[in-house]
Design a protein around this motif. Structure first.
Motif, PDB file in Angstrom:
ATOM      1  N   GLU A  73      13.690  40.322  38.508  1.00 46.26           N
ATOM      2  CA  GLU A  73      12.569  40.379  39.444  1.00 46.26           C
ATOM      3  C   GLU A  73      11.329  39.739  38.828  1.00 46.26           C
ATOM      4  OE1 GLU A  73      14.483  44.629  39.884  1.00 46.26           O
ATOM      5  OE2 GLU A  73      13.914  43.294  38.247  1.00 46.26           O
TER       6      GLU A  73
ATOM      7  N   LEU B 200       7.330  39.438  45.949  1.00 42.42           N
ATOM      8  CA  LEU B 200       8.286  39.654  44.869  1.00 42.42           C
ATOM      9  C   LEU B 200       9.479  38.731  45.044  1.00 42.42           C
ATOM     10  CD1 LEU B 200       8.388  43.568  44.715  1.00 42.42           C
ATOM     11  CD2 LEU B 200       6.754  41.990  43.662  1.00 42.42           C
ATOM     12  N   SER B 201      10.032  38.296  43.929  1.00 42.81           N
ATOM     13  CA  SER B 201      11.244  37.484  43.937  1.00 42.81           C
ATOM     14  C   SER B 201      12.298  38.149  43.068  1.00 42.81           C
ATOM     15  CB  SER B 201      10.971  36.082  43.387  1.00 42.81           C
ATOM     16  OG  SER B 201      10.011  35.405  44.159  1.00 42.81           O
ATOM     17  N   CYS B 202      13.544  37.926  43.420  1.00 47.75           N
ATOM     18  CA  CYS B 202      14.656  38.434  42.627  1.00 47.75           C
ATOM     19  C   CYS B 202      15.702  37.327  42.550  1.00 47.75           C
ATOM     20  CB  CYS B 202      15.243  39.676  43.258  1.00 47.75           C
ATOM     21  SG  CYS B 202      16.763  40.270  42.459  1.00 47.75           S
TER      22      CYS B 202
ATOM     23  N   TRP C 264      15.709  46.006  48.173  1.00 44.93           N
ATOM     24  CA  TRP C 264      14.587  46.375  47.319  1.00 44.93           C
ATOM     25  C   TRP C 264      14.425  47.890  47.407  1.00 44.93           C
ATOM     26  CZ3 TRP C 264      12.168  43.170  44.027  1.00 44.93           C
ATOM     27  CH2 TRP C 264      12.297  41.796  44.223  1.00 44.93           C
TER      28      TRP C 264
ATOM     29  N   THR D 104      18.521  33.810  45.615  1.00 48.31           N
ATOM     30  CA  THR D 104      17.257  34.524  45.475  1.00 48.31           C
ATOM     31  C   THR D 104      16.948  35.324  46.727  1.00 48.31           C
ATOM     32  OG1 THR D 104      16.426  32.772  44.019  1.00 48.31           O
ATOM     33  CG2 THR D 104      14.801  34.249  44.982  1.00 48.31           C
TER      34      THR D 104
ATOM     35  N   TYR E 244      12.460  47.609  42.431  1.00 44.36           N
ATOM     36  CA  TYR E 244      13.730  47.167  41.877  1.00 44.36           C
ATOM     37  C   TYR E 244      14.515  46.378  42.910  1.00 44.36           C
ATOM     38  CZ  TYR E 244      12.952  50.791  38.326  1.00 44.36           C
ATOM     39  OH  TYR E 244      12.436  51.567  37.319  1.00 44.36           O
ATOM     40  N   CYS E 245      15.144  45.341  42.453  1.00 42.88           N
ATOM     41  CA  CYS E 245      16.101  44.577  43.238  1.00 42.88           C
ATOM     42  C   CYS E 245      17.498  45.099  42.918  1.00 42.88           C
ATOM     43  CB  CYS E 245      15.966  43.108  42.839  1.00 42.88           C
ATOM     44  SG  CYS E 245      17.163  41.992  43.561  1.00 42.88           S
TER      45      CYS E 245
ATOM     46  N   GLY F 180      18.078  45.104  38.855  1.00 44.86           N
ATOM     47  CA  GLY F 180      17.154  44.394  37.993  1.00 44.86           C
ATOM     48  C   GLY F 180      16.381  45.374  37.123  1.00 44.86           C
TER      49      GLY F 180
ATOM     50  N   THR G 222       9.831  45.699  38.553  1.00 44.52           N
ATOM     51  CA  THR G 222       8.525  45.077  38.395  1.00 44.52           C
ATOM     52  C   THR G 222       7.477  46.023  38.972  1.00 44.52           C
ATOM     53  OG1 THR G 222       7.228  43.056  38.783  1.00 44.52           O
ATOM     54  CG2 THR G 222       8.681  43.760  40.572  1.00 44.52           C
TER      55      THR G 222
END
Length: 123
Positions: A6, A20-22, A36, A78, A95-96, A114, A117
């Motif tokens: 993440e 947010l990215s994962c 998420w 992603t 969390y992803c 993940g 973050t």
């Protein structure tokens, strides 16, 4: 095995936005539903939003409907979480997660996670 990383957390004022990215690596990304979750201190890890393998179906927690949007780009392995109109109660570690069956809503039904973050929303 799937690795999830993440990024995009941070500190923002109430009313602001974050994305947010994962990024996933490992086995076939399209084999997994994604979600998420978030966890605030002293609270359980709750689903924020879950998305199907194709991206065609999503489930949003009531607390984020109309403010958060999850998307996935399978060509990039992603998923994203666009968070608008953030509130102090959105403060948590995000969390992803990836699940190999269904589109689960419980944290224990997810297979991979993940590292999380931090998102902090100040009032």
């Amino acid at each position: 095995q799937v690795q999830l990383v993440e990024s995009g957390g941070g500190l923002v004022q109430a009313g602001g936005s974050l994305r947010l990215s994962c990024a996933a690596s490992g086995r076939t990304f399209t084999s997994y539903a994604m979600a998420w979750f978030r966890q605030a201190p002293g609270k359980e890890r709750d689903v924020v939003v879950a998305i199907s393998r194709s991206g065609g179906n999503t489930y949003y927690a009531d607390s984020v409907k109309g403010r958060f949007t999850m998307s996935r780009v399978n060509a990039k392995n992603t998923v994203y979480l666009q968070m608008n109109s953030l509130k102090p109660e959105d403060t948590a570690v995000y969390y992803c997660a990836a699940a190999s069956h269904g589109i689960p809503l419980r944290w224990y039904e997810y297979d991979y996670w993940g590292q999380g973050t931090q998102v902090t929303v100040s009032s």
